[in-house]
Each structure stands twice: as C-alpha cells, then as structure tokens.
Design a protein around this motif. Sequence first.
Motif, PDB file in Angstrom:
ATOM      1  N   VAL A  30     -10.675  -0.170  -1.264  1.00  0.00           N
ATOM      2  CA  VAL A  30     -11.283   0.554  -0.137  1.00  0.00           C
ATOM      3  C   VAL A  30     -11.449   2.033  -0.518  1.00  0.00           C
ATOM      4  O   VAL A  30     -12.520   2.627  -0.325  1.00  0.00           O
ATOM      5  N   ILE A  31     -10.405   2.573  -1.111  1.00  0.00           N
ATOM      6  CA  ILE A  31     -10.454   3.990  -1.504  1.00  0.00           C
ATOM      7  C   ILE A  31     -11.580   4.231  -2.513  1.00  0.00           C
ATOM      8  O   ILE A  31     -12.347   5.200  -2.383  1.00  0.00           O
ATOM      9  N   ALA A  32     -11.686   3.334  -3.497  1.00  0.00           N
ATOM     10  CA  ALA A  32     -12.730   3.498  -4.518  1.00  0.00           C
ATOM     11  C   ALA A  32     -14.120   3.419  -3.882  1.00  0.00           C
ATOM     12  O   ALA A  32     -15.027   4.189  -4.234  1.00  0.00           O
ATOM     13  N   LEU A  33     -14.273   2.515  -2.913  1.00  0.00           N
ATOM     14  CA  LEU A  33     -15.579   2.380  -2.251  1.00  0.00           C
ATOM     15  C   LEU A  33     -15.900   3.631  -1.432  1.00  0.00           C
ATOM     16  O   LEU A  33     -17.045   4.110  -1.436  1.00  0.00           O
ATOM     17  N   LEU A  34     -14.898   4.158  -0.722  1.00  0.00           N
ATOM     18  CA  LEU A  34     -15.136   5.371   0.075  1.00  0.00           C
ATOM     19  C   LEU A  34     -15.510   6.528  -0.855  1.00  0.00           C
ATOM     20  O   LEU A  34     -16.412   7.314  -0.555  1.00  0.00           O
ATOM     21  N   ASP A  35     -14.804   6.604  -1.997  1.00  0.00           N
ATOM     22  CA  ASP A  35     -15.137   7.645  -2.984  1.00  0.00           C
ATOM     23  C   ASP A  35     -16.590   7.489  -3.422  1.00  0.00           C
ATOM     24  O   ASP A  35     -17.335   8.460  -3.492  1.00  0.00           O
ATOM     25  N   GLY A  36     -16.965   6.239  -3.702  1.00  0.00           N
ATOM     26  CA  GLY A  36     -18.329   5.958  -4.160  1.00  0.00           C
ATOM     27  C   GLY A  36     -19.366   6.360  -3.121  1.00  0.00           C
ATOM     28  O   GLY A  36     -20.482   6.761  -3.451  1.00  0.00           O
ATOM     29  N   LEU A  37     -18.990   6.249  -1.840  1.00  0.00           N
ATOM     30  CA  LEU A  37     -19.925   6.598  -0.760  1.00  0.00           C
ATOM     31  C   LEU A  37     -19.891   8.091  -0.451  1.00  0.00           C
ATOM     32  O   LEU A  37     -20.619   8.574   0.416  1.00  0.00           O
ATOM     33  N   GLY A  38     -19.000   8.799  -1.144  1.00  0.00           N
ATOM     34  CA  GLY A  38     -18.889  10.246  -0.922  1.00  0.00           C
ATOM     35  C   GLY A  38     -18.238  10.583   0.406  1.00  0.00           C
ATOM     36  O   GLY A  38     -18.477  11.661   0.959  1.00  0.00           O
ATOM     37  N   LEU A  39     -17.398   9.684   0.924  1.00  0.00           N
ATOM     38  CA  LEU A  39     -16.715   9.953   2.195  1.00  0.00           C
ATOM     39  C   LEU A  39     -15.340  10.569   1.915  1.00  0.00           C
ATOM     40  O   LEU A  39     -14.544  10.001   1.161  1.00  0.00           O
ATOM     41  N   ALA A  40     -15.064  11.706   2.526  1.00  0.00           N
ATOM     42  CA  ALA A  40     -13.763  12.364   2.324  1.00  0.00           C
ATOM     43  C   ALA A  40     -12.736  11.758   3.274  1.00  0.00           C
ATOM     44  O   ALA A  40     -13.084  11.309   4.369  1.00  0.00           O
ATOM     45  N   TYR A  41     -11.478  11.715   2.849  1.00  0.00           N
ATOM     46  CA  TYR A  41     -10.407  11.160   3.695  1.00  0.00           C
ATOM     47  C   TYR A  41      -9.078  11.774   3.255  1.00  0.00           C
ATOM     48  O   TYR A  41      -8.962  12.317   2.154  1.00  0.00           O
ATOM     49  N   HIS A  50      -8.465   9.946   8.527  1.00  0.00           N
ATOM     50  CA  HIS A  50      -7.103   9.695   8.032  1.00  0.00           C
ATOM     51  C   HIS A  50      -6.977   8.211   7.734  1.00  0.00           C
ATOM     52  O   HIS A  50      -7.376   7.376   8.544  1.00  0.00           O
ATOM     53  N   LEU A  51      -6.378   7.911   6.587  1.00  0.00           N
ATOM     54  CA  LEU A  51      -6.382   6.532   6.112  1.00  0.00           C
ATOM     55  C   LEU A  51      -4.965   6.110   5.741  1.00  0.00           C
ATOM     56  O   LEU A  51      -4.193   6.900   5.201  1.00  0.00           O
ATOM     57  N   ASN A  52      -4.638   4.843   6.032  1.00  0.00           N
ATOM     58  CA  ASN A  52      -3.343   4.316   5.602  1.00  0.00           C
ATOM     59  C   ASN A  52      -3.488   2.808   5.416  1.00  0.00           C
ATOM     60  O   ASN A  52      -4.516   2.224   5.771  1.00  0.00           O
ATOM     61  N   SER A  53      -2.456   2.196   4.842  1.00  0.00           N
ATOM     62  CA  SER A  53      -2.411   0.734   4.821  1.00  0.00           C
ATOM     63  C   SER A  53      -1.091   0.300   5.427  1.00  0.00           C
ATOM     64  O   SER A  53      -0.051   0.886   5.146  1.00  0.00           O
ATOM     65  N   LEU A  54      -1.157  -0.711   6.295  1.00  0.00           N
ATOM     66  CA  LEU A  54       0.074  -1.196   6.938  1.00  0.00           C
ATOM     67  C   LEU A  54       0.539  -2.523   6.359  1.00  0.00           C
ATOM     68  O   LEU A  54       1.399  -3.195   6.933  1.00  0.00           O
ATOM     69  N   GLY A  55      -0.041  -2.922   5.212  1.00  0.00           N
ATOM     70  CA  GLY A  55       0.433  -4.133   4.546  1.00  0.00           C
ATOM     71  C   GLY A  55       0.177  -5.405   5.334  1.00  0.00           C
ATOM     72  O   GLY A  55      -0.674  -5.426   6.237  1.00  0.00           O
ATOM     73  N   CYS A  56       0.908  -6.437   5.002  1.00  0.00           N
ATOM     74  CA  CYS A  56       0.689  -7.738   5.651  1.00  0.00           C
ATOM     75  C   CYS A  56       2.039  -8.395   5.938  1.00  0.00           C
ATOM     76  O   CYS A  56       3.082  -7.812   5.695  1.00  0.00           O
ATOM     77  N   ARG A  57       1.995  -9.639   6.379  1.00  0.00           N
ATOM     78  CA  ARG A  57       3.270 -10.284   6.741  1.00  0.00           C
ATOM     79  C   ARG A  57       4.147 -10.535   5.521  1.00  0.00           C
ATOM     80  O   ARG A  57       5.345 -10.750   5.659  1.00  0.00           O
ATOM     81  N   GLU A  58       3.552 -10.474   4.315  1.00  0.00           N
ATOM     82  CA  GLU A  58       4.350 -10.626   3.090  1.00  0.00           C
ATOM     83  C   GLU A  58       5.169  -9.368   2.799  1.00  0.00           C
ATOM     84  O   GLU A  58       6.344  -9.438   2.489  1.00  0.00           O
ATOM     85  N   CYS A  59       4.505  -8.223   2.841  1.00  0.00           N
ATOM     86  CA  CYS A  59       5.176  -7.003   2.373  1.00  0.00           C
ATOM     87  C   CYS A  59       5.761  -6.142   3.485  1.00  0.00           C
ATOM     88  O   CYS A  59       6.635  -5.320   3.223  1.00  0.00           O
ATOM     89  N   ARG A  60       5.306  -6.326   4.726  1.00  0.00           N
ATOM     90  CA  ARG A  60       5.804  -5.425   5.769  1.00  0.00           C
ATOM     91  C   ARG A  60       7.304  -5.589   6.052  1.00  0.00           C
ATOM     92  O   ARG A  60       7.982  -4.586   6.313  1.00  0.00           O
TER      93      ARG A  60
END
Length: 421
Positions: free
Chosen positions: A237-248, A161-171
């Motif tokens: 990150v998503i594109a790299l995981l796709d490239g590695l054939g990792l499902a998420y 399971h994957l998510n992004s929690l942003g940074c101090r700028e956008c959170r």
Amino acid sequence: MLQLIKGFKDILPEEARVWRHIESTAAGIFADFGFSEIRPPVMEKAALFQKSIGEHTDIVEKEMYTFADRTGDMITLRPEATASVVRAYIQHKLYAGDPVQKLFTIGPMFRRERPQKGRYRQFHQINAEALGISAPYIDAQLILMLMTLLDRLLINDANLHLNSLGCRECRPDFKSALVGFLKSKQSALCADCVRRMDRNPLRVLDCKVEGCRNATADAPAMTDFLCNDCRDHFNAVIALLDGLGLAYDIDKRMVRGLDYYTRTTFEVQTGKLGAQSAIAGGGRYDELVNMLGGPDQPAIGFAIGLERLAEIVAQEEAVPATGGVDLFIAALGEKSREKAFAWMCELNKSGFCAEMAFEDRSLKSQMKMANRLSAAHALIVGDAELESGQAQLRNMATKDQQEIAISNLAETIKQMLNNNK
Ligand code: HAM
C-alpha cells in the motif's frame, strides 16, 4: 418557542448550497472511480452495530440512540453506515454474481456525543465502501479517491495518517504486549482505560485524556507485530501511495474508534477545524462480512464528516455561484400581476428562474427586490404598458432599457435568455 434537539443542526440555505456542491462533486468523482450509490435506511436492529462496531467501544457503550419500538424490538439510529452497507451486501446477496462491489452512500448518522464545534449528535457522512477485493491496489485507489475529492474541493492542508492494525493472526501478540505495557502504567491511566485494558486494550491508545496519552507515548506499535502477509500488504500500500505521489504520515498510535478494522487504517486531519480535526477516517474490515453472516469477503472503506468538510469548503469560498434569477417581473396593478404570474409560470416550467412580487408593492420596492435577488433582467409592466402593448425590459447590469411586445412575451424572453446562455 420549541427549539431543535441539543446537538442537532439545521442546514440553512447558504450552507445547503455548500453541501450540495460537495455532494455533487463527490458523486461525480466516485462515479469516475467506479462506485455506485446505495441508500440503506437510517434505523437498523441494535444488534447489527453492537456486533460490528464492538461492545466495548465508546459508540456502543455510550453514544447510540437505541430504543425499544412498539413491539419491543431494540432499534438503533445508525451511528455509522459501514455496518448497514455490509448488511445489505449480505442480505441481497450482492456478492452472488461478482463479489466485487464498490458502493457509496451519503446521509445522516447519530451519536450521542458531547456536542461542540464540529461535533454533533446528528451529523452526516459521505461513505465509500469497496467489498470483495483484498489486493492493496484497492486500498490505494480508495485513498486516491478520497484525496482527489479533497483536492477538487480545494482543501489544501489535508494530512493523511496511515497505520496497519494487522489481522486475527498477528493482533493477539500485539494485544498481549500492549496489555503487559499498560499494566506497568496502570497508576497513570484514567478509570475508563483501566477498565478498557482487559476488555479492549487498543481503545486505551485512542483515549483523549492527557495523562493516558502521555503514559502510552512509548506503547508497543502494531506495525512491529505484523505477520508476513500483513507486512507485505502494508508495504505494498505504501509503495502504491508513493507511486501515486500521495503524501502520508505513518501514525503508529492510530487505532480508530471502531473494532472491525484490520490491516490498513487511515485518517485525514486538517488544521482548519480546531479540536475536531478529523475530516475523514477509514480502513480495511476484512473479517466483518463473514462475522455478520456473509461469505468470507474482504472490504475497505472510509467516511468523510460532511459538517466538518462543509465548514472548510465554506472558508475557502470554493463554491461556484449559483445561477441566480434570470428575470424579475415588476407588475403594477392586479391586471399586470395576473399577466406577470402567467409569464413567470411559463418561464419556470421551461427551466428559467423568474420571480415576481406576489402582493401589491410599489415599483421602488419591487426594483429593490430585483436587486436583492441579483436578477439579470427586470420586466416592468403596468396599466400603461398593457394599454400600449409594450413592456419595459431592463438589463440590471448595464441599466439599458428596451421595449418588448407583450403579445408572445414569454416566448420572446425565452429566446433572449437562451441566446444569452
Ligand atoms: P469515524 O471515524 O467514526 O468512522 O467517522 C468518520 C468521520 O465522520 C470522522 O472523521 C468525522 O469527520 C465524522 N464524524 C464522526 N463523528 C462525528 C460527530 N459526532 N459530529 C460530526 N462529525 C463526525 C466511521 O464512521 C467509519 N464507518 C468509517 C469507515 C467506512 N470505515 C470503513 N468504512
């Protein structure tokens, strides 16, 4: 009888075998991925965890084993390892030559949670932390390392399971949208969440109470508030995981239980464990090194729960059988026992697993012992054999028996066992 502490657990020999298999598989794979081992202590100053994990998290509010030592310093049994690894990185200036450090550590953690299956008060984690790299490549490499380990251990239903929690700028924008939403649902939230709403609203999304989960089903998602840099990072990150054939699965509700996270966060769940389905969790903590007084260096890591992983690995029967006993020496009479003891010690020293009965036992009971230990060979020696200078060597699988000279016996056996290897 004195029993162990509630929520603590003995790892008995059969389980320990599984643990050792997991630990050595992990150490091997982590070395391939360029990670070195670090071993921080199990106790740290309480302030380290309060600062890093966050004052308003369940861990810090309710679960830490914190006590005053004899001089009154507040000490905590570590509830996790990331803060300690970061402290060590800063304290020993591990960043001085090259800020990039890929580290792993395996050991016990302590959280005073409500014990249940898969949830203990002393539990163990396999941690990996990569410091000093902000490029999304490391996010992908770290996740690949985790999934490679699970795959090598034959865990076939690991769900990333994957998510992004942003940074101090956008959170902050996300937080205020979330607080606005939570205020509109206040009457449906539990007392804890009403309290969390102002102090640490993200924690509300992590609440396990059914009413809170339902009330927050349509809560705003951090991924809709990401700034351009965080969005680019997440997409990469998503594109790299796709490239590695990792499902998420993108899991917009996943906020993790510790406050230091930024950007990429992830968890691995399995259906094989019942309620405690998370076997691993991790993510970026780009602000933590700096927050704890170190240089401005990004980082990312994960921790696997060893008890949970071991439970599945044991179910899968994925642990190779251990070597077993090479030779059981069945001795009859004290004189033979003395000889047997010397041979056994010689073989043990030379790297062979030899066993004997230490007390006077009948031949029948000694042969039973040899069978129970799954000995490959049994050597039988009594007064008659000492007299004739020839002992009996039995192959326990084929039941073939042969005579073997007592003089120089240990050497003969060593040669034979070496030839069989
Ligand atoms: P965490 O999600 O709190 O993350 O823990 C990671 C894993 O440890 C969980 O997925 C679970 O398998 C196991 N675990 C946690 N609590 C217990 C418990 N009471 N009993 C048994 N197993 C448990 C962390 O600890 C972060 N430090 C991970 C991390 C490393 N993030 C970045 N680097």
